[in-house]
Design an enzyme around this catalytic site. Structure first.
Site, PDB file in Angstrom:
ATOM      1  CB  THR A 730      53.535  38.504  42.403  1.00 45.73           C
ATOM      2  OG1 THR A 730      52.535  38.682  43.428  1.00 45.73           O
ATOM      3  CG2 THR A 730      53.755  39.806  41.659  1.00 45.73           C
ATOM      4  CG  ASP A 731      54.327  32.454  44.977  1.00 45.99           C
ATOM      5  OD1 ASP A 731      53.305  32.571  45.681  1.00 45.99           O
ATOM      6  OD2 ASP A 731      55.027  31.434  44.979  1.00 45.99           O
ATOM      7  CD1 TRP A 732      49.354  35.089  49.082  1.00 44.92           C
ATOM      8  CD2 TRP A 732      49.614  34.789  46.889  1.00 44.92           C
ATOM      9  NE1 TRP A 732      48.105  35.032  48.509  1.00 44.92           N
ATOM     10  CE2 TRP A 732      48.232  34.859  47.178  1.00 44.92           C
ATOM     11  CE3 TRP A 732      49.980  34.630  45.555  1.00 44.92           C
ATOM     12  CZ2 TRP A 732      47.233  34.755  46.192  1.00 44.92           C
ATOM     13  CZ3 TRP A 732      49.012  34.526  44.574  1.00 44.92           C
ATOM     14  CH2 TRP A 732      47.662  34.590  44.907  1.00 44.92           C
TER      15      TRP A 732
END
Ligand code: BGC
Length: 811
Positions: A730-732
Site C-alpha cells: 500500500t501507500d503509507w
C-alpha cells in the site's frame, strides 16, 4: 498532516544543508564514487533550451555576467515531501557554481543578493504541506539595474518554483504565474541589458507565455537538478555540456488550454473527460495553436540534419534507421530522434500522434554523423476498445488503414518517412473488462470525430461502464491452501538455494506468521532498519526471522535515499526524463543501488511514475512525463539500476494518482481505455522491461475503489495480464472499508483479497504498533478471507525476500 511530519521528525534535522560549495562534513556524508559527477551530468543533460536568439548561448569562456534573482542562492534543488526529503552532503546553488567557473560574476550584485537573502531568509522548516511555492524577490530600482548593465553586457535571471506532496502548484502569482516583482525584474533587466538569459528552476511546468513578452535572448528550463543543480546549469550556460534536454510534457500558451483544466483539483472526484487525449495527444489532434513549446522540443547549440535512411517491417517490428549529422560549424551537441505514429482514425478515433520510439545520439562534433536504429512494435500502439465499437469489446485492436511513421526531433516537426498498411482489423490482445467506470458515475468523454475537412474534431460520447461481477471473478480465482505443517526446519535460504520449494516453506507458517508477512513493522523509522527509514516488511516478527526471513527496510525515493544520514540528492524525475537518456538513468540508479547497500535500504520507493496529466499536480517533479512510453522507459531504466545489485525498486503509485489535494479520498473516474492506453501503460512497460520486485498502490480511488483494495487493477491486470509476481504494498496507511461483495471481508482482509500484499507501514493508527485484527477475524469467519489467499500473499512477499542478498548470500 502531522502524521507525515511525525515520520520525518525521526530524522535529526539540526544539521542544515551545506549550500554552495562541496562540503563533505562527516563520515556519514559518504556517497559512491562518481555519484556527484553522474548527478551533475544527468542534471545538465536534462536542461531544456527553449529559446536562443542569435546564439546568445553558450556564454563565451570568461564573459562577465550579472546574476539576478534571489533563487541564485535559495535554489530549489528538488520538490517537497517524501520524494525530495533527503539530506544531501552538499548542494550547489547557482551563483556559487557560476563563480567557480571562468565566468566573471558581477561581484557587487552578488554581494547585494547575499546580504539581502541573509536579511530575508526563507523559512528553514516549514510545516508539512505548507512549503513555499516561491520566495519573495529582492526589489531593485531601474537605476540600480542600469548601473549593473553599464559594466556588464549579459544578465542571467533565475526564477524558481516548487511544489510537492500534499502541495499542488497553484494558479496564483508566485505559483504557476510570475509575481509582479518578478515581472518588474524581467522588464528592468531585459530593457537595460544587451543580453538577457533566463533560467527557470522548477519541478512543474509553469506559465511560460511571458517568454514571448520580454526581450529575452535565451531561456533555459533547468528543472530541479538535485545537489548538483547549480553546477549543471553552469555547465550548460558555458557549453561545457551542450544543451540537449527535451520536453517531456507540452507547454501550452495558457493553463486553461490544457485538456484537464476544469477537471483537475476536484475534492471528491475528477472525471477524466479528456480520455486518451492527454498532453500532446490533445494538442496535436485538436488544438495545435495552443502550444507554446511542443512535447519533445528542446534546442541545441549545434544544428542537426536528421534523415530517415530506411523504414522497414522486420518480424513484427518496425525499424527506422535515422542518420543524424551535426551541421554546425562550431558547436558539438547531442540530438534526440523521435519516431511518432499517426494511426488511422477508424471507429475508435485516435490521437494524431503517438510516440513510438526514441534514441539519443552520442555527443557529435561539428560535421560528425551517427546512424541510429529505432524499433517498435505496431502492436504496442494498439487502441483499447472498451465499448465494443469495433465488434471486439475489451480487446486491443489495430484498426485497418495506414499507420504513418513520422521522424523528427519533437512531436510537432516530425515528418512522414514511411508507413505500414494494416489490411483488416487485427485483434492484438483479447483481455477481460477490468476497472471500468461505475455505472452510477458515468460521464461523457472526449472522442475524435472526423470533420468535413477530414480533420479530427472534438466530440463527446458516454463512457462505457462496468458490466462484470467482481464477486464472481474473485470466487473463480480463489487459490487452494497448502496444509499447515508447523515448523519443519526449512529455512528461507534452503528455498533460495533450491533445496526446498516455496510451498514447503509456506506450509510451515502459522496464521500469525502469515499475518505478519502481510504488513510492515507498524511504524515509519522501524527499529528493524536504518534510522529514518520509511518502514520495514517481511521478517517483522522473531519467528519469521528465525526461519531466515530478513526484515527488509524501505526508504523513499525517488530523488535519493531518505534516511537520517546524508545521502545523494538526485535530479528530480522530470529532469532525468528530459535527458531522454535511458542508459544514463540506469547508470545513475546503479550508483544509487550501491549507496542503498551501504546505508541499509533494501527497497527504494522509486520510481514515481504517474502520468503528468495536469501541470498543477504537486508531485509532477517526481514523475517523468505526460507520455506513457517515455514514462515506462524511464521507470524501467530506474528499476534496472536499483535492482542491479539484488535490491528492490518499488514503482508507484498504481494508479491514476494525478493530484495531491484530498488524495486519500479522491476518486479518479477514468475510462478503461484511458487507463490502459495512458495511466497503466507506463507501469505495463516498466513491468515488462524491468521486472520490479515490488510495486506500490495509490492513495486515491480508481473508479470508486481505493488503490489498496483494487482487485481488478492488481489481480486481474497487474498479475493476471502482465505476469507481475512480486510484492505489492500500500501507500503509507490505508482507509477502512468493507468489501462490497463480501461483508465478512474488511480492511486488511479486503486488501489481501486483492493481492495488495503488504500494509505499510502496518498499523491503522499513526502512532500504533499493532494492527486492527481485521485480517485474522475475516480468516475465521464464514465467507471470509481464505487461508489460500493469505498464503498466496505470503508467497508474493517471500519471493521478494528470496532475491535479497541477505538470503541469497550476496551480502
Ligand atoms: C507517499 C509515498 C511514499 C510514502 C512513504 C507516502 O505519503 O505517497 O510516495 O513513498 O509516503 O514515505
Amino acid at each position: 498532516m502531522n502524521e507525515r511530519a511525525a515520520g520525518i521528525g525521526q530524522v535529526d534535522s539540526s544539521d542544515r544543508l551545506a549550500q554552495g560549495r562541496v562540503q563533505l562534513r562527516s563520515e556519514d556524508a559518504w556517497i559512491p564514487e562518481g555519484m556527484g559527477e553522474t548527478c551533475r551530468r544527468a542534471a545538465a543533460e536534462g536542461i531544456v533550451l527553449l529559446t536562443n536568439e542569435n546564439e546568445a548561448l553558450p556564454l563565451s569562456g570568461s564573459a562577465p555576467i550579472a546574476v539576478f534573482g534571489r533563487v541564485q542562492r535559495d535554489y530549489f534543488t528538488v520538490g517537497y515531501g517524501s520524494g525530495g526529503d533527503v539530506r544531501p552532503p552538499y548542494s550547489w546553488n547557482l551563483v556559487d557554481a557560476l563563480a567557480a567557473t571562468d565566468l566573471q560574476v558581477d561581484a557587487p550584485l552578488a554581494e547585494r543578493y547575499a546580504t539581502w537573502c541573509d536579511e530575508h531568509p526563507v523559512d528553514p522548516e516549514p510545516a508539512w504541506g505548507t512549503w513555499p511555492r516561491s520566495h519573495p524577490e529582492m526589489p531593485l530600482t531601474t537605476a540600480e539595474v542600469e548601473a549593473v548593465a553599464a559594466r556588464t553586457p549579459t544578465a542571467v535571471v533565475v526564477l524558481g518554483r516548487a511544489a510537492g506532496e500534499a502541495r499542488e502548484q497553484s494558479l496564483t502569482e508566485g505559483g504557476y504565474h510570475l509575481t509582479a516583482d518578478e515581472r518588474t525584474l524581467l522588464s528592468q533587466v531585459s530593457t537595460a541589458f544587451e543580453r538577457t538569459v533566463v533560467v527557470v528552476d522548477t519541478g512543474n511546468v509553469v506559465d511560460l507565455a511571458w517568454t514571448r513578452e520580454y526581450d529575452l535572448d535565451a531561456v533555459l528550463l533547468a528543472w530541479q537538478g538535485g545537489m548538483e543543480s547549480g553546477r549543471a546549469v553552469a555547465d550548460v550556460l558555458t557549453g561545457a555540456v551542450p544543451a540537449g534536454g527535451k520536453l517531456t510534457a507540452t507547454i501550452a500558451t495558457a493553463y486553461d488550454r490544457y485538456p484537464s483544466a476544469g477537471h483537475f483539483g476536484g475534492h471528491e472526484h475528477n472525471e477524466y473527460v479528456e480520455d486518451v487525449y492527454v498532453g500532446y495527444r490533445w494538442f496535436e489532434t485538436f488544438a495545435a495553436e495552443d502550444v507554446l513549446f511542443p512535447f519533445g522540443f528542446g534546442l541545441t547549440y549545434a544544428s542537426f540534419d536528421v534523415r530517415a535512411r530506411d523504414v522497414r517491417a522486420d518480424d513484427g517490428e518496425v525499424v527506422v534507421r535515422a542518420e543524424v549529422t551535426n551541421t554546425h560549424a562550431v558547436h558539438p551537441g547531442t540530438e534526440v530522434v523521435q519516431v511518432y505514429v499517426r494511426a488511422p482514425q477508424g471507429v475508435l478515433g485516435r490521437p494524431a500522434r503517438h510516440l513510438a520510439a526514441f534514441a539519443k545520439t552520442r555527443e557529435l562534433a561539428p560535421g560528425a554523423s551517427q546512424t541510429l536504429e529505432l524499433r517498435f512494435r505496431l502492436e504496442d500502439l494498439a487502441a483499447y476498445d472498451d465499448g465494443g465499437a469495433t465488434g471486439h469489446r475489451s480487446a486491443y485492436v489495430l484498426e485497418a488503414g495506414r499507420y504513418e511513421v513520422l521522424l523528427g526531433t519533437d512531436v510537432r516537426s516530425a515528418l512522414p518517412c514511411g508507413g505500414i498498411d494494416v489490411e483488416d482489423l487485427r485483434v492484438v490482445r483479447q483481455v477481460a473488462e477490468a476497472a471500468a467506470v461505475e455505472p452510477a458515475h458515468a460521464f461523457d468523454r472526449v472522442v475524435a470525430r472526423t470533420g468535413p475537412d477530414g480533420a479530427p474534431q472534438v466530440a463527446h460520447a458516454p463512457v462505457p461502464v462496468a458490466t462484470v461481477s467482481r464477486r464472481d471473478r474473485v470466487l473463480a480465482g480463489l487459490p487452494a491452501a497448502v496444509a499447515q505443517t508447523g515448523d519443519a526446519g526449512v529455512h528461507l535460504a534452503d528455498v533460495a538455494a533450491g533445496r526446498a520449494d516455496l510451498d514447503t516453506f509456506v506450509a510451515q507458517l502459522d496464521d500469525d506468521e502469515l499475518e505478519a508477512l502481510s504488513r510492515g513493522d507498524f511504524t515509519m523509522d522501524s527499529a528493524l532498519g536504518a534510522a529514518g527509514n520509511a518502514g520495514a516488511l517481511a521478517g517483522t516478527v522473531p519467528s519469521l526471522r528465525a526461519k531466515g526471513v530478513p526484515a527488509l527496510t524501505t526508504t523513499d525515493g525517488p530523488a535519493g535515499i531518505r534516511l537520517a544520514t546524508h545521502t545523494a540528492l538526485l535530479p528530480c524525475g522530470t529532469a532525468l526524463a528530459s535527458t531522454w537518456n535511458v542508459e544514463l538513468v540506469t547508470e545513475l540508479n546503479t550508483l544509487l543501488a550501491a549507496e542503498m547497500a551501504a546505508k541499509g535500504s533494501d527497497v527504494l520507493l522509486s520510481p514515481g511514475m504517474n502520468v503528468q496529466r495536469d501541470p498543477l499536480c504537486g508531485r509532477n517533479f517526481e514523475y517523468f512525463s505526460e507520455d506513457p512510453l517515455l514514462t515506462g522507459r524511464m521507470a524501467a531504466a530506474t528499476v534496472r539500476g536499483i535492482q542491479s545489485g539484488g535490491l528492490a525498486a518499488c514503482p508507484k503509485h498504481f494508479a491514476a494518482n494525478n493530484q495531491e489535494d484530498n488524495r486519500e479520498h479522491h476518486d479518479s473516474r477514468v475510462s478503461e481505455r484511458a487507463l490502459r492506453e495512458i495511466y497503466l501503460r507506463g507501469f505495463e512497460i516498466c513491468v515488462a522491461e524491468s521486472a520490479p520486485r515490488t510495486l506500490m498502490t495509490s492513495y486515491n480511488k480508481i473508479n470508486g475503489v481505493w488503490g489498496h483494495y483494487h482487485h481488478d487493477l492488481v489481480t486481474t491486470i497487474l498479475r493476471g495480464e502482465w505476469g507481475f509476481d512480486g510484492a505489492v504494498m500500500t501507500d503509507w496507511w490505508m482507509r477502512e472499508a468493507v468489501d462490497p461483495d463480501f461483508p465478512a471481508v474488511t480492511n486488511d482482509a479486503y486488501r489481501v483479497r486483492a493481492q495488495v500484499d503488504v500494509h505499510m507501514p502496518g498499523a491503522w493508527g499513526r502512532e500504533d504498533r499493532h494492527g486492527d485484527g481485521s485480517l485474522l477475524a475475516s480468516l475465521a469467519a464464514d465467507d471470509g478471507l481464505t487461508r489460500g489467499e493469505l498464503q498466496r500473499t505470503a508467497r508474493n512477499v517471500l519471493r521478494l525476500a528470496l532475491t535479497s542478498p541477505r538470503v541469497t548470500g550476496g551480502a
